[in-house]
Design a protein around this motif. Sequence first.
Motif, PDB file in Angstrom:
ATOM      1  N   VAL A  27       0.648  -1.188  -0.171  1.00 41.90           N
ATOM      2  CA  VAL A  27       0.030  -0.060  -0.368  1.00 41.90           C
ATOM      3  C   VAL A  27       0.987   1.279  -0.146  1.00 41.90           C
ATOM      4  O   VAL A  27       0.404   2.543  -0.715  1.00 41.90           O
ATOM      5  CB  VAL A  27      -1.144  -0.440   1.249  1.00 41.90           C
ATOM      6  N   ALA A  28       2.284   0.935   0.769  1.00 40.58           N
ATOM      7  CA  ALA A  28       2.585   1.918   0.646  1.00 40.58           C
ATOM      8  C   ALA A  28       3.911   2.574  -0.517  1.00 40.58           C
ATOM      9  O   ALA A  28       3.807   3.671  -1.017  1.00 40.58           O
ATOM     10  CB  ALA A  28       3.910   1.881   1.759  1.00 40.58           C
ATOM     11  N   GLN A  29       4.230   1.429  -1.834  1.00 38.67           N
ATOM     12  CA  GLN A  29       3.809   1.822  -2.931  1.00 38.67           C
ATOM     13  C   GLN A  29       3.030   2.112  -3.458  1.00 38.67           C
ATOM     14  O   GLN A  29       3.525   2.555  -4.590  1.00 38.67           O
ATOM     15  CB  GLN A  29       4.703   0.320  -3.337  1.00 38.67           C
ATOM     16  N   ILE A  30       1.871   1.402  -3.578  1.00 37.76           N
ATOM     17  CA  ILE A  30       0.711   2.371  -4.463  1.00 37.76           C
ATOM     18  C   ILE A  30       1.053   3.509  -4.462  1.00 37.76           C
ATOM     19  O   ILE A  30       0.981   4.529  -4.792  1.00 37.76           O
ATOM     20  CB  ILE A  30      -0.431   1.776  -3.774  1.00 37.76           C
ATOM     21  N   LEU A  31       1.329   4.124  -2.294  1.00 36.87           N
ATOM     22  CA  LEU A  31       0.987   5.873  -2.659  1.00 36.87           C
ATOM     23  C   LEU A  31       1.674   6.373  -3.116  1.00 36.87           C
ATOM     24  O   LEU A  31       1.365   7.344  -3.645  1.00 36.87           O
ATOM     25  CB  LEU A  31       0.669   5.207  -0.421  1.00 36.87           C
ATOM     26  N   ALA A  32       2.942   5.453  -3.053  1.00 41.88           N
ATOM     27  CA  ALA A  32       4.048   6.898  -3.653  1.00 41.88           C
ATOM     28  C   ALA A  32       4.071   7.035  -5.233  1.00 41.88           C
ATOM     29  O   ALA A  32       4.086   7.436  -5.233  1.00 41.88           O
ATOM     30  CB  ALA A  32       5.436   5.550  -3.046  1.00 41.88           C
ATOM     31  N   THR A  33       3.102   5.663  -5.424  1.00 44.10           N
ATOM     32  CA  THR A  33       3.829   5.649  -7.168  1.00 44.10           C
ATOM     33  C   THR A  33       2.527   7.099  -7.636  1.00 44.10           C
ATOM     34  O   THR A  33       2.755   7.285  -8.867  1.00 44.10           O
ATOM     35  CB  THR A  33       3.659   4.454  -7.778  1.00 44.10           C
ATOM     36  N   SER A  34       1.485   6.714  -6.726  1.00 42.47           N
ATOM     37  CA  SER A  34      -0.031   6.940  -7.247  1.00 42.47           C
ATOM     38  C   SER A  34       0.385   8.449  -6.971  1.00 42.47           C
ATOM     39  O   SER A  34       0.017  10.093  -7.743  1.00 42.47           O
ATOM     40  CB  SER A  34      -1.285   7.237  -6.475  1.00 42.47           C
ATOM     41  N   GLN A  35       0.983   9.183  -5.877  1.00 42.04           N
ATOM     42  CA  GLN A  35       1.592  11.068  -5.546  1.00 42.04           C
ATOM     43  C   GLN A  35       2.405  11.241  -6.761  1.00 42.04           C
ATOM     44  O   GLN A  35       1.890  12.136  -7.390  1.00 42.04           O
ATOM     45  CB  GLN A  35       2.026  10.786  -4.676  1.00 42.04           C
ATOM     46  N   VAL A  36       3.768  10.656  -7.331  1.00 35.10           N
ATOM     47  CA  VAL A  36       4.189  11.088  -7.888  1.00 35.10           C
ATOM     48  C   VAL A  36       3.289  11.496  -9.441  1.00 35.10           C
ATOM     49  O   VAL A  36       3.766  12.016 -10.056  1.00 35.10           O
ATOM     50  CB  VAL A  36       5.754  10.043  -8.588  1.00 35.10           C
ATOM     51  N   ASN A  37       2.752  10.043  -9.745  1.00 32.64           N
ATOM     52  CA  ASN A  37       1.938   9.841 -11.405  1.00 32.64           C
ATOM     53  C   ASN A  37       0.636  10.827 -11.503  1.00 32.64           C
ATOM     54  O   ASN A  37       0.845  11.663 -12.222  1.00 32.64           O
ATOM     55  CB  ASN A  37       1.487   8.371 -11.586  1.00 32.64           C
ATOM     56  N   ASN A  38       0.009  11.277 -10.611  1.00 29.16           N
ATOM     57  CA  ASN A  38      -1.242  11.755 -10.073  1.00 29.16           C
ATOM     58  C   ASN A  38      -0.642  13.101 -10.189  1.00 29.16           C
ATOM     59  O   ASN A  38      -1.402  14.049 -11.313  1.00 29.16           O
ATOM     60  CB  ASN A  38      -2.244  11.609  -8.761  1.00 29.16           C
ATOM     61  N   ASP A  39       0.454  13.716  -9.379  1.00 31.34           N
ATOM     62  CA  ASP A  39       0.838  14.571  -9.130  1.00 31.34           C
ATOM     63  C   ASP A  39       0.919  15.224 -11.167  1.00 31.34           C
ATOM     64  O   ASP A  39       0.776  16.432 -11.059  1.00 31.34           O
ATOM     65  CB  ASP A  39       1.680  14.687  -8.617  1.00 31.34           C
ATOM     66  N   ARG A  40       1.935  14.947 -11.691  1.00 37.47           N
ATOM     67  CA  ARG A  40       2.308  15.016 -12.505  1.00 37.47           C
ATOM     68  C   ARG A  40       1.214  15.471 -14.034  1.00 37.47           C
ATOM     69  O   ARG A  40       1.534  15.799 -14.741  1.00 37.47           O
ATOM     70  CB  ARG A  40       3.202  13.431 -13.632  1.00 37.47           C
ATOM     71  N   VAL A  41       0.124  14.710 -13.491  1.00 39.72           N
ATOM     72  CA  VAL A  41      -0.535  15.060 -14.849  1.00 39.72           C
ATOM     73  C   VAL A  41      -2.304  15.320 -13.858  1.00 39.72           C
ATOM     74  O   VAL A  41      -3.414  15.538 -14.749  1.00 39.72           O
ATOM     75  CB  VAL A  41      -1.410  13.639 -14.835  1.00 39.72           C
ATOM     76  N   GLY A  42      -1.675  16.145 -12.682  1.00 38.13           N
ATOM     77  CA  GLY A  42      -3.496  17.034 -12.295  1.00 38.13           C
ATOM     78  C   GLY A  42      -4.185  16.214 -11.711  1.00 38.13           C
ATOM     79  O   GLY A  42      -5.400  16.154 -11.677  1.00 38.13           O
ATOM     80  N   VAL A  43      -4.379  14.747 -10.854  1.00 38.04           N
ATOM     81  CA  VAL A  43      -5.071  14.411 -11.226  1.00 38.04           C
ATOM     82  C   VAL A  43      -5.184  14.547  -9.106  1.00 38.04           C
ATOM     83  O   VAL A  43      -4.592  14.165  -8.450  1.00 38.04           O
ATOM     84  CB  VAL A  43      -5.182  12.368 -11.113  1.00 38.04           C
ATOM     85  N   THR A  44      -5.883  14.356  -8.599  1.00 42.69           N
ATOM     86  CA  THR A  44      -6.021  13.854  -7.475  1.00 42.69           C
ATOM     87  C   THR A  44      -7.235  13.391  -7.125  1.00 42.69           C
ATOM     88  O   THR A  44      -7.981  12.788  -7.006  1.00 42.69           O
ATOM     89  CB  THR A  44      -6.722  15.578  -6.382  1.00 42.69           C
ATOM     90  N   GLY A  45      -7.295  13.127  -5.173  1.00 45.97           N
ATOM     91  CA  GLY A  45      -8.344  11.884  -5.718  1.00 45.97           C
ATOM     92  C   GLY A  45      -7.901  11.435  -3.790  1.00 45.97           C
ATOM     93  O   GLY A  45      -7.467  11.954  -2.855  1.00 45.97           O
ATOM     94  N   ALA A  46      -8.751  10.929  -3.947  1.00 47.78           N
ATOM     95  CA  ALA A  46      -8.898   9.544  -2.215  1.00 47.78           C
ATOM     96  C   ALA A  46      -8.860   7.748  -2.481  1.00 47.78           C
ATOM     97  O   ALA A  46      -9.778   7.787  -2.884  1.00 47.78           O
ATOM     98  CB  ALA A  46      -9.634   9.882  -1.078  1.00 47.78           C
ATOM     99  N   LEU A  47      -8.410   7.920  -1.637  1.00 45.07           N
ATOM    100  CA  LEU A  47      -8.121   5.679  -2.151  1.00 45.07           C
ATOM    101  C   LEU A  47      -8.544   5.658  -0.486  1.00 45.07           C
ATOM    102  O   LEU A  47      -7.278   5.667   0.071  1.00 45.07           O
ATOM    103  CB  LEU A  47      -6.939   5.371  -2.602  1.00 45.07           C
ATOM    104  N   MET A  48      -9.178   4.308  -0.030  1.00 49.04           N
ATOM    105  CA  MET A  48      -9.192   3.958   1.125  1.00 49.04           C
ATOM    106  C   MET A  48      -9.492   2.710   0.854  1.00 49.04           C
ATOM    107  O   MET A  48     -10.055   2.373  -0.460  1.00 49.04           O
ATOM    108  CB  MET A  48     -10.484   4.418   2.153  1.00 49.04           C
ATOM    109  N   PHE A  49      -9.556   1.792   1.707  1.00 49.77           N
ATOM    110  CA  PHE A  49      -9.230   0.411   1.539  1.00 49.77           C
ATOM    111  C   PHE A  49      -9.077  -0.542   2.976  1.00 49.77           C
ATOM    112  O   PHE A  49      -8.786  -0.036   4.417  1.00 49.77           O
ATOM    113  CB  PHE A  49      -7.947  -0.179   0.875  1.00 49.77           C
ATOM    114  N   ASN A  50      -9.077  -1.501   3.199  1.00 50.94           N
ATOM    115  CA  ASN A  50      -8.931  -2.333   3.816  1.00 50.94           C
ATOM    116  C   ASN A  50      -8.690  -3.422   3.881  1.00 50.94           C
ATOM    117  O   ASN A  50      -8.368  -3.732   2.328  1.00 50.94           O
ATOM    118  CB  ASN A  50     -10.472  -2.069   5.401  1.00 50.94           C
ATOM    119  N   LYS A  51      -8.700  -5.058   4.559  1.00 53.03           N
ATOM    120  CA  LYS A  51      -8.110  -6.286   4.598  1.00 53.03           C
ATOM    121  C   LYS A  51      -8.942  -6.740   3.338  1.00 53.03           C
ATOM    122  O   LYS A  51      -8.207  -7.097   2.030  1.00 53.03           O
ATOM    123  CB  LYS A  51      -8.800  -6.962   5.423  1.00 53.03           C
ATOM    124  N   GLY A  52     -10.626  -6.302   2.749  1.00 52.04           N
ATOM    125  CA  GLY A  52     -11.202  -7.088   1.404  1.00 52.04           C
ATOM    126  C   GLY A  52     -11.150  -5.266   0.128  1.00 52.04           C
ATOM    127  O   GLY A  52     -12.102  -6.617  -0.392  1.00 52.04           O
TER     128      GLY A  52
END
Lengths: 147, 552
Positions: A27-52
Amino acid sequence: MTETLHRLVYYSRNCLTAAPEAMDREVAQILATSQVNNDRVGVTGALMFNKGCFAQVLEGPQGAVETTFERIQQDARHGEVTLLSFGPAEARGFPVWSMAYVGGSDADEARYGSIAGESGFDFSRLSGERIFEVLHAMVLDEEQAAA
Amino acid sequence: MPAQIVRAHPVGYSDPGSLIEDLAVGVLVLGRLGDVVFANTLASAILAPIDAAGLTLDALGKELVRIGRWSTEAAAALCRITAAGSDRPCVVEENEGRALALTARARNDGGWVVTLDDVTHHRAANRIDQRDGLTGLASRGELDERLKAFLAAVQREGGQAALVCLDLDRFKAVNDTLGHPVGDALLKMVAQRLRSAVREGDVVARLGGDEFAILQIGGEQPQAADALARRLVDLIGRTYVAQGHMLNIGTSVGIALVPEDGLSADTLLRNADLALYRAKADGRGTFRFFKPEMDERMQARRGLEIDLRKALALKEFELVYQPQTRIEGDTVVGFEALLRWRHPDRGLVSPADFIPLAEEIGLITPIGEWVLRTACREAALWPDSITIAVNLSAVQFRGSRLLDTVTSALAGSGLAAARLELEITEGALLEDTDAVLAVLNGLRELGVRVSMDDFGTGYSSLSYLQKFPFDKIKIDQSFVRSMASDRDSAAIIRAVTSLGSSFGMTTIAEGVETPEQLARIRAEGCTEAQGYLISRPLTPEAARAFIAARVA
Ligand SMILES: Cc1cc2nc3c(=O)[nH]c(=O)nc-3n(C[C@H](O)[C@H](O)[C@H](O)COP(=O)(O)O)c2cc1C
């Protein structure tokens, strides 16, 4: 044209192994990638998750949201991706990128109990609108706690 | 061919060397000892900075490898060309990407003429052909080539692979409703997803339209193909967002394994396709491995198709006529024409077995026309009070010729339009409402009657009952059969009859077999009945006799 602000909401089944450390790492990896990628193209948002499940809101220019979502669609770390809503939005609900883990602590259970199914959190029961609202509320909460 | 030009150098040409200089290929002339005795300018340019003079091909290759220009395989290929001595050029790729076609031809004096032709552009042009223009995937031609090369290697050294064929479910609907630009964008996204699902070395190709194929090389089969197919069904079936639209399509997948399902490209493609056909027949959104029975089923189907195509010409079709009576007073009001196919070897073939096939291969239209004409001609022989009901398939209904066919069948037989009743299934009405209504109204203008067949079995067409005044509703026999035991069936029959009477339509129950059933449908308000209790379907002669006995 394609640059009008769009919002997309989906939820999916979490395919990450249940081991907490492994999951944290992924999840930390997804977050890191997302921050970089999304920032570059002007995408924001939120991700929530649990075990399921995962549930995510993406906001940004139409084309950027479409490309980002297409990349996410191909990710084997989740499955049964269900698109709940996609369309133009008036303003960003998430001016910055955020992520939240839900349903892990008792406090969360208490706080979000109203949308929790018997077995904890079942995002699949929520509409796109509702997911958006819940995420929005959580992010606001966090901001207040930090302030 | 360059080599031919060299060989054909005219005797007496003042300076053969200058002719060779003019050639657009590099030429090396080897002496008896295999050393380069002559290189034209182009050859020197191609090989620069190495001076080939005096070197054997072996030494030349080694030099090229040493300076990093060539791979050792390329050098080995250069050595082999004199051994092979073949006319077919051998193409070597330099490390920088330049491609050279090499040929060698023996000279009378024991030496050789070797040509070096820069075919980089040629290859690049070819390569574009080998790619699908829209998606950048391999083309059908390239898949074929790669498959053949792979299979040749399997023949020599063994190995396993899977050929996976897939096509998209519901793609046509996207293309038709949202247009080609969206369809094309979708195909590109599909191609990208396919690429993301395979491993390096696998070949992903677009065969055309919405058909794709993957040659999965290596991996433990069939597990690897199974995993890939599962992934494809999941991945391709995930929602796409493109150009502001949310698009949902799916995929069906068929798999043939190397070597067990074939060792030729054609067989493998055919078998993977048969498996794909099976996957689609089994409900789409799924995958199937090829099984030999699939081929047998296909052969059987093909056999049936061949016979069916001949059946009209050979007059193997017959019509039988089943009486319909008005329950009140038990009077014969009409007959339904039913199609039979009597094949010399197959015997009587059930319509359930051949009508779907006839629809699929487009034979239903001529067969339907024959039925209509024959039934009208027969009915014209009956008393004026008796009607003839003819079934229309959804395919006929959608076609543009229906009104013309009906008009000409009536004119040809002299049957009054009001005595012809066309039965339309609910399925036929599902399509496009406006077009459907136009045909229904056209039929109505001709003066023929229109009834709704098998009511209640499919999708409820209640909305049509409001938009178009059918003359008759036909209650499916399944309800009649189960009404004694099943309250719902009885309730449905009651609902339909009261609906019919409120719209002014006749209701007829099919498949009435016992006096109890007749009593029940009568109690529920049904006006007409058809079934074994009244009579089984009759030959034309028997139908005439039935009329003579019943209609005084
Ligand atoms: C639930 C989930 C949400 C994700 N969200 C994003 C995202 O918002 N932005 C992003 O770029 N990648 C996201 N990813 C990761 C992508 O699927 C993909 O791995 C990544 O974009 C690849 O980026 P890279 O090519 O830069 O490594 C997400 C993955 C998952 C499983």
